[in-house]
Design a protein around this motif. Structure first.
Motif, PDB file in Angstrom:
ATOM      1  N   LEU A   1       0.824  -1.212   0.000  1.00 48.43           N
ATOM      2  CA  LEU A   1       0.000   0.000   0.000  1.00 48.43           C
ATOM      3  C   LEU A   1       0.859   1.263   0.000  1.00 48.43           C
ATOM      4  N   ALA A   2       1.972   1.245   0.713  1.00 52.84           N
ATOM      5  CA  ALA A   2       2.883   2.393   0.700  1.00 52.84           C
ATOM      6  C   ALA A   2       3.461   2.581  -0.702  1.00 52.84           C
ATOM      7  N   SER A   3       3.804   1.500  -1.360  1.00 54.43           N
ATOM      8  CA  SER A   3       4.315   1.560  -2.722  1.00 54.43           C
ATOM      9  C   SER A   3       3.248   2.086  -3.680  1.00 54.43           C
TER      10      SER A   3
ATOM     11  N   LEU B   1       1.275   6.477  -6.981  1.00 53.65           N
ATOM     12  CA  LEU B   1       0.182   7.394  -7.298  1.00 53.65           C
ATOM     13  C   LEU B   1       0.668   8.834  -7.282  1.00 53.65           C
ATOM     14  N   ARG B   2       1.462   9.190  -6.281  1.00 59.64           N
ATOM     15  CA  ARG B   2       1.990  10.563  -6.180  1.00 59.64           C
ATOM     16  C   ARG B   2       2.912  10.909  -7.342  1.00 59.64           C
ATOM     17  N   GLU B   3       3.586   9.925  -7.900  1.00 57.36           N
ATOM     18  CA  GLU B   3       4.555  10.166  -8.964  1.00 57.36           C
ATOM     19  C   GLU B   3       3.912  10.281 -10.343  1.00 57.36           C
TER      20      GLU B   3
ATOM     21  N   LEU C   1      -5.331  10.242   0.345  1.00 64.81           N
ATOM     22  CA  LEU C   1      -5.645   8.820   0.154  1.00 64.81           C
ATOM     23  C   LEU C   1      -4.601   7.939   0.825  1.00 64.81           C
ATOM     24  N   ALA C   2      -3.333   8.289   0.653  1.00 68.48           N
ATOM     25  CA  ALA C   2      -2.261   7.492   1.255  1.00 68.48           C
ATOM     26  C   ALA C   2      -2.312   7.559   2.779  1.00 68.48           C
TER      27      ALA C   2
ATOM     28  N   LEU D   1      -5.019   4.216   2.178  1.00 67.00           N
ATOM     29  CA  LEU D   1      -4.068   3.215   1.675  1.00 67.00           C
ATOM     30  C   LEU D   1      -3.158   2.748   2.802  1.00 67.00           C
ATOM     31  N   THR D   2      -3.769   2.201   3.825  1.00 67.99           N
ATOM     32  CA  THR D   2      -3.029   1.666   4.965  1.00 67.99           C
ATOM     33  C   THR D   2      -3.506   0.246   5.225  1.00 67.99           C
TER      34      THR D   2
END
Length: 82
Positions: free
Chosen positions: A22-24, A29-31, A43-44, A48-49
């Motif tokens: 989920l961290a990946s 997503l941010r990139e 969201l993260a 996304l945890t």
């Protein structure tokens, strides 16, 4: 290989834990080029945890509304040089 320049995420079997996956996913997503980074951060942070809090959806909604309010407000005056 991903089509149309899309990034390919590592397969779930290549990740050690759901939290790492989920961290990946959040980082990928941010990139992305056409992604709203502020929204991706929300969201993260909240959704996304691996173990979201009980009120994660409410907190995410509140953060999204706050972000929308900040963006919809009148522009802040810039400090004058001098």
């Amino acid at each position: 290989m991903a089509a149309n320049g899309e990034q390919e995420l590592p397969a779930a079997s290549e990740m050690d834990t759901p939290a790492e996956f989920l961290a990946s996913l959040g980082a990928a997503l941010r990139e992305e080029e056409d992604v709203d980074v502020g929204l991706a951060d929300i969201l993260a942070q909240y959704l996304l945890t691996a173990a979201p809090m009980v009120d994660a959806l409410k907190n995410a909604k509140d953060a999204i509304l706050k972000l929308a309010h900040e963006r919809a407000g009148p522009p802040k005056p810039e400090a004058a040089d001098g």
